[in-house]
Structure formats: C-alpha cells, structure tokens
Design a protein around this motif. Structure first.
Motif, mmCIF file in Angstrom:
data_model
loop_
_atom_site.group_PDB
_atom_site.id
_atom_site.type_symbol
_atom_site.label_atom_id
_atom_site.label_comp_id
_atom_site.label_asym_id
_atom_site.label_seq_id
_atom_site.Cartn_x
_atom_site.Cartn_y
_atom_site.Cartn_z
ATOM 1 N N GLU A 1 16.794 0.653 41.471
ATOM 2 C CA GLU A 1 16.540 1.394 40.119
ATOM 3 C C GLU A 1 16.422 2.719 40.680
ATOM 4 O O GLU A 1 17.281 3.276 39.965
ATOM 5 C CB GLU A 1 16.089 0.353 38.959
ATOM 6 C CG GLU A 1 16.404 1.846 38.041
ATOM 7 C CD GLU A 1 17.795 1.017 37.495
ATOM 8 O OE1 GLU A 1 18.059 0.656 37.593
ATOM 9 O OE2 GLU A 1 18.454 2.102 36.307
ATOM 10 N N ALA A 2 15.126 2.443 41.291
ATOM 11 C CA ALA A 2 14.974 3.646 41.522
ATOM 12 C C ALA A 2 15.813 4.948 42.626
ATOM 13 O O ALA A 2 15.673 5.811 42.449
ATOM 14 C CB ALA A 2 13.457 3.999 42.588
ATOM 15 N N ALA B 1 18.634 4.218 42.405
ATOM 16 C CA ALA B 1 20.217 5.025 41.966
ATOM 17 C C ALA B 1 19.918 6.077 40.964
ATOM 18 O O ALA B 1 20.756 7.112 40.529
ATOM 19 C CB ALA B 1 20.105 3.472 40.808
ATOM 20 N N ASN B 2 18.214 6.085 40.413
ATOM 21 C CA ASN B 2 18.471 7.279 39.521
ATOM 22 C C ASN B 2 16.880 8.261 40.068
ATOM 23 O O ASN B 2 17.148 9.319 39.782
ATOM 24 C CB ASN B 2 16.885 7.085 38.668
ATOM 25 C CG ASN B 2 17.635 5.996 37.608
ATOM 26 O OD1 ASN B 2 18.502 5.929 36.859
ATOM 27 N ND2 ASN B 2 16.349 5.058 37.289
ATOM 28 N N THR C 1 15.145 8.837 42.252
ATOM 29 C CA THR C 1 12.983 8.329 42.161
ATOM 30 C C THR C 1 12.231 7.612 42.960
ATOM 31 O O THR C 1 13.384 7.608 43.858
ATOM 32 C CB THR C 1 12.958 8.434 40.102
ATOM 33 O OG1 THR C 1 12.900 6.919 39.853
ATOM 34 C CG2 THR C 1 13.410 9.505 39.594
#
Ligand code: FES
Length: 110
Positions: A89-90, A92-93, A95
C-alpha cells in the motif's frame, strides 16, 4: 522487461537454525518475498512499479527479515507476512511504512 521504479531486495539468506546470528530465511523471508511478489502483481505494480527480488545477506541480520528498498536506499526490518499488505500500500502511495524502517541505531548493530 522495463526498468521498475523501485526494487525491493528481500534477504532470504539461510543459516543453520542454531547459528548465533540466525538468518532471515529462518524468520520467514522466503514467504515474505513470495507474498510481496504476489501482492505487487495483484495491485498492478509488478510491471512498472516495483519488483521484489531475493537477496543474499544484507548485513542487518539482527533486524531480519530485512528488505533494502532502492533507489530510496532505506531498509525495512523485522518484516513479517502480516506487514506485506501495508508495504505494498505504501509503495502504491509513494510513501513508506515508518514503523518498519531501520534506524541508525539498528543499522549500527548490523
Ligand atoms: S541474514 Fe538477512 S540480513 Fe543477514
């Protein structure tokens, strides 16, 4: 294949179970790498975004399972399979998962 934006080098080094330094493989690194690969693909990041590669020892054995993220040049440590969705998820973002990033103190211990 095109060059990805990021490469995640997952240490899958294997030492004997009773070795004093232990190793990432005995802490579940192979499963972490496999899961990372699967979830990057499922998220549509595998082609251009990030590739999860197996690595030999990254010299951060006391913090294993360790992952070196390039070109950002930081380590994730003490990674478990439960952390993989958050790492993806990070990515993808754009971060990172700060609670898993190794500190200067961690790196000094090796
Ligand atoms: S065994 Fe994984 S960093 Fe050394």
């Amino acid at each position: 294949m095109p060059q990805r934006q990021r490469y995640l080098f997952v240490c899958t080094n294997q030492r004997a179970e009773d070795h004093p330094k232990r190793s990432c493989a005995t802490r579940g690194a192979v499963e972490v790498q496999r899961l990372l690969k699967d979830q990057l693909k499922a998220r549509g990041l595998a082609t251009l975004g990030a590739r999860a590669c197996q690595s030999s020892c990254l010299d951060q054995c006391s913090s294993g399972v360790t992952i070196l993220v390039e070109p950002d040049h930081f380590f994730y440590g003490r990674v478990t399979v439960e952390d993989v969705p958050e790492i993806v998820e990070a990515l993808a973002n754009g971060t990172r998962v700060e609670r898993l990033v190794l500190t200067a103190g961690d790196l000094a211990r090796g």
